[in-house]
Motif scaffolding. Structure first.
Motif, PDB file in Angstrom:
ATOM      1  N   ASN A   8       0.737  -1.256   0.130  1.00 45.31           N
ATOM      2  CA  ASN A   8      -0.188  -0.044   0.156  1.00 45.31           C
ATOM      3  C   ASN A   8       0.630   1.333   0.202  1.00 45.31           C
ATOM      4  N   ILE A   9       2.137   1.249  -0.388  1.00 46.10           N
ATOM      5  CA  ILE A   9       2.979   2.273  -0.393  1.00 46.10           C
ATOM      6  C   ILE A   9       3.341   2.476  -1.894  1.00 46.10           C
ATOM      7  N   ALA A  10       3.256   4.008  -2.251  1.00 46.25           N
ATOM      8  CA  ALA A  10       3.684   4.363  -3.486  1.00 46.25           C
ATOM      9  C   ALA A  10       5.056   5.047  -3.479  1.00 46.25           C
ATOM     10  N   ILE A  11       6.046   4.616  -4.175  1.00 47.24           N
ATOM     11  CA  ILE A  11       7.419   5.150  -3.940  1.00 47.24           C
ATOM     12  C   ILE A  11       7.521   6.169  -5.367  1.00 47.24           C
ATOM     13  N   ILE A  38       2.772   7.526   0.627  1.00 51.25           N
ATOM     14  CA  ILE A  38       3.546   7.815  -0.271  1.00 51.25           C
ATOM     15  C   ILE A  38       4.899   8.132   0.404  1.00 51.25           C
ATOM     16  N   ILE A  39       6.012   7.697  -0.401  1.00 50.99           N
ATOM     17  CA  ILE A  39       7.526   7.904  -0.144  1.00 50.99           C
ATOM     18  C   ILE A  39       7.978   8.681  -1.262  1.00 50.99           C
ATOM     19  N   VAL A  40       8.420   9.934  -1.212  1.00 51.94           N
ATOM     20  CA  VAL A  40       8.940  10.529  -2.359  1.00 51.94           C
ATOM     21  C   VAL A  40      10.656  10.444  -2.120  1.00 51.94           C
ATOM     22  N   HIS A  41      11.137  10.014  -2.898  1.00 47.77           N
ATOM     23  CA  HIS A  41      12.568   9.723  -2.794  1.00 47.77           C
ATOM     24  C   HIS A  41      13.297  10.602  -3.835  1.00 47.77           C
ATOM     25  N   VAL A  71       5.821  10.655   3.472  1.00 46.99           N
ATOM     26  CA  VAL A  71       7.395  10.585   3.842  1.00 46.99           C
ATOM     27  C   VAL A  71       8.257  11.147   2.558  1.00 46.99           C
ATOM     28  N   ILE A  72       9.017  12.037   2.925  1.00 49.18           N
ATOM     29  CA  ILE A  72      10.255  12.470   1.846  1.00 49.18           C
ATOM     30  C   ILE A  72      11.699  11.900   2.380  1.00 49.18           C
ATOM     31  N   VAL A  73      12.381  11.358   1.412  1.00 49.27           N
ATOM     32  CA  VAL A  73      13.630  10.891   1.592  1.00 49.27           C
ATOM     33  C   VAL A  73      14.841  11.691   0.890  1.00 49.27           C
ATOM     34  N   ARG A  74      15.275  12.130   1.891  1.00 46.00           N
ATOM     35  CA  ARG A  74      16.489  13.299   1.477  1.00 46.00           C
ATOM     36  C   ARG A  74      17.594  13.311   2.541  1.00 46.00           C
ATOM     37  N   VAL A  89      13.162  11.949   6.368  1.00 51.30           N
ATOM     38  CA  VAL A  89      13.879  11.061   6.618  1.00 51.30           C
ATOM     39  C   VAL A  89      15.220  10.811   5.615  1.00 51.30           C
ATOM     40  N   PRO A  90      16.326  10.351   6.138  1.00 51.70           N
ATOM     41  CA  PRO A  90      17.704  10.282   5.386  1.00 51.70           C
ATOM     42  C   PRO A  90      17.712   8.873   4.449  1.00 51.70           C
ATOM     43  N   THR A  91      16.919   8.033   4.772  1.00 54.97           N
ATOM     44  CA  THR A  91      16.971   6.642   4.291  1.00 54.97           C
ATOM     45  C   THR A  91      15.862   6.104   3.741  1.00 54.97           C
ATOM     46  N   LEU A  92      15.634   5.404   2.728  1.00 60.06           N
ATOM     47  CA  LEU A  92      14.495   4.660   2.237  1.00 60.06           C
ATOM     48  C   LEU A  92      13.754   3.757   3.675  1.00 60.06           C
TER      49      LEU A  92
END
Length: 110
Positions: A8-11, A38-41, A71-74, A89-92
């Motif tokens: 249920n997660i869109a990356i 949602i994860i925005v990588h 969640v934004i990954v950066r 957050v810093p990591t996937l």
């Protein structure tokens, strides 16, 4: 923009467009993944500042109001420069952990 699904997660991975273009594209395609977490990588983008991340604030708040995680990954960002409403957050792996924790909080009624 690349969109992958893991349960249920869109990356959403961005490789070369600007953040403003990405936010506009997310708003346009939002119905496609509005019922997913949602994860925005963004770790592949070379130059990115905290002011760029703030562009996600409106869509993040809307998605979180609908009881889903955003969640934004950066890495390499000063989190003190970001609004508290944004989850960065810093990591996937930490993004997955954050979503799991927020899912538990929602299940408990928080």
């Amino acid at each position: 923009m690349i969109i992958d699904y893991n349960g249920n997660i869109a990356i959403i991975t961005q490789e070369n467009a600007t953040i403003i273009e990405l936010v506009k594209k997310l708003q346009t395609l939002y119905p496609k993944f509005e019922n997913n977490n949602i994860i925005v990588h963004l770790t592949t983008l070379k130059t990115l500042a905290a002011k760029d991340i703030v562009e996600f604030l409106v869509i993040s708040n809307m998605h979180r109001d609908n009881k889903h995680s955003f969640v934004i990954v950066r890495d390499n960002l000063d989190l003190d420069e970001l609004p508290d409403q944004l989850v960065v957050v810093p990591t996937l792996q930490e993004a997955y952990d954050m979503i799991e924790m927020e899912d538990m909080e929602r299940d408990l009624g928080f």
